[in-house]
Design a protein around this motif. Sequence first.
Motif, PDB file in Angstrom:
ATOM      1  N   ARG A  10       0.817  -1.218   0.000  1.00 19.75           N
ATOM      2  CA  ARG A  10       0.000   0.000   0.000  1.00 19.75           C
ATOM      3  C   ARG A  10       0.847   1.263   0.000  1.00 19.75           C
ATOM      4  O   ARG A  10       0.487   2.261  -0.617  1.00 19.75           O
ATOM      5  N   ALA A  11       1.968   1.233   0.707  1.00 24.56           N
ATOM      6  CA  ALA A  11       2.836   2.406   0.753  1.00 24.56           C
ATOM      7  C   ALA A  11       3.357   2.728  -0.637  1.00 24.56           C
ATOM      8  O   ALA A  11       3.394   3.890  -1.060  1.00 24.56           O
ATOM      9  N   LYS A  12       3.767   1.688  -1.372  1.00 24.43           N
ATOM     10  CA  LYS A  12       4.258   1.896  -2.731  1.00 24.43           C
ATOM     11  C   LYS A  12       3.143   2.409  -3.638  1.00 24.43           C
ATOM     12  O   LYS A  12       3.334   3.329  -4.426  1.00 24.43           O
ATOM     13  N   GLU A  25       2.811   6.026  -5.612  1.00 22.77           N
ATOM     14  CA  GLU A  25       2.578   6.127  -7.052  1.00 22.77           C
ATOM     15  C   GLU A  25       1.319   6.945  -7.347  1.00 22.77           C
ATOM     16  O   GLU A  25       1.313   7.791  -8.236  1.00 22.77           O
ATOM     17  N   ILE A  26       0.271   6.696  -6.574  1.00 25.44           N
ATOM     18  CA  ILE A  26      -0.989   7.416  -6.784  1.00 25.44           C
ATOM     19  C   ILE A  26      -0.800   8.905  -6.508  1.00 25.44           C
ATOM     20  O   ILE A  26      -1.257   9.746  -7.276  1.00 25.44           O
ATOM     21  N   LYS A  62      -0.260  14.438  -8.492  1.00 22.44           N
ATOM     22  CA  LYS A  62       0.495  15.684  -8.613  1.00 22.44           C
ATOM     23  C   LYS A  62       0.710  16.053 -10.071  1.00 22.44           C
ATOM     24  O   LYS A  62       0.614  17.216 -10.454  1.00 22.44           O
ATOM     25  N   GLU A  63       1.012  15.033 -10.902  1.00 25.00           N
ATOM     26  CA  GLU A  63       1.196  15.293 -12.327  1.00 25.00           C
ATOM     27  C   GLU A  63      -0.100  15.795 -12.957  1.00 25.00           C
ATOM     28  O   GLU A  63      -0.093  16.728 -13.756  1.00 25.00           O
ATOM     29  N   ARG A  64      -1.210  15.184 -12.582  1.00 28.45           N
ATOM     30  CA  ARG A  64      -2.505  15.615 -13.107  1.00 28.45           C
ATOM     31  C   ARG A  64      -2.823  17.040 -12.674  1.00 28.45           C
ATOM     32  O   ARG A  64      -3.371  17.831 -13.435  1.00 28.45           O
ATOM     33  N   GLU A  65      -2.504  17.370 -11.411  1.00 25.20           N
ATOM     34  CA  GLU A  65      -2.757  18.725 -10.913  1.00 25.20           C
ATOM     35  C   GLU A  65      -1.950  19.745 -11.696  1.00 25.20           C
ATOM     36  O   GLU A  65      -2.438  20.820 -12.018  1.00 25.20           O
TER      37      GLU A  65
END
Length: 115
Positions: free
Chosen positions: A32-34, A38-39, A44-47
């Motif tokens: 889940r941490a990984k 990634e999510i 951030k890229e989408r923002e």
Amino acid sequence: MSDYAHRPGGKLKLKGEGEKKKKKKSHSSSDRAKVDAEISQKEKERERETQEVEERPTGRKMTDAERRFEEIQRKRREERALKNAKMSHKDRVQEFNQRLDSLSEHHDMPRIGPG
């Protein structure tokens, strides 16, 4: 059977509307941490992308060409606003009159009536 007997059902499909959201898979706590990292990176890229050019009010995503078009239109509006902000009303009227003077007589209103 006539040519018009067959009628397909359903609504029309629009571009970009068929994209379905992926379901999240359940992961163990170590994974889940990984996945969360990634999510968050993808978000951030989408923002960053959406900060540059906003999504359309219809909710569908814009294509690259649409984004470039909107960006060019925004720059043109800003340039026009700066140009008009520097000019007074008197200057704008003078520029308009010069443009009218440069047109040929073809654009003049014809005389109507006697005289």
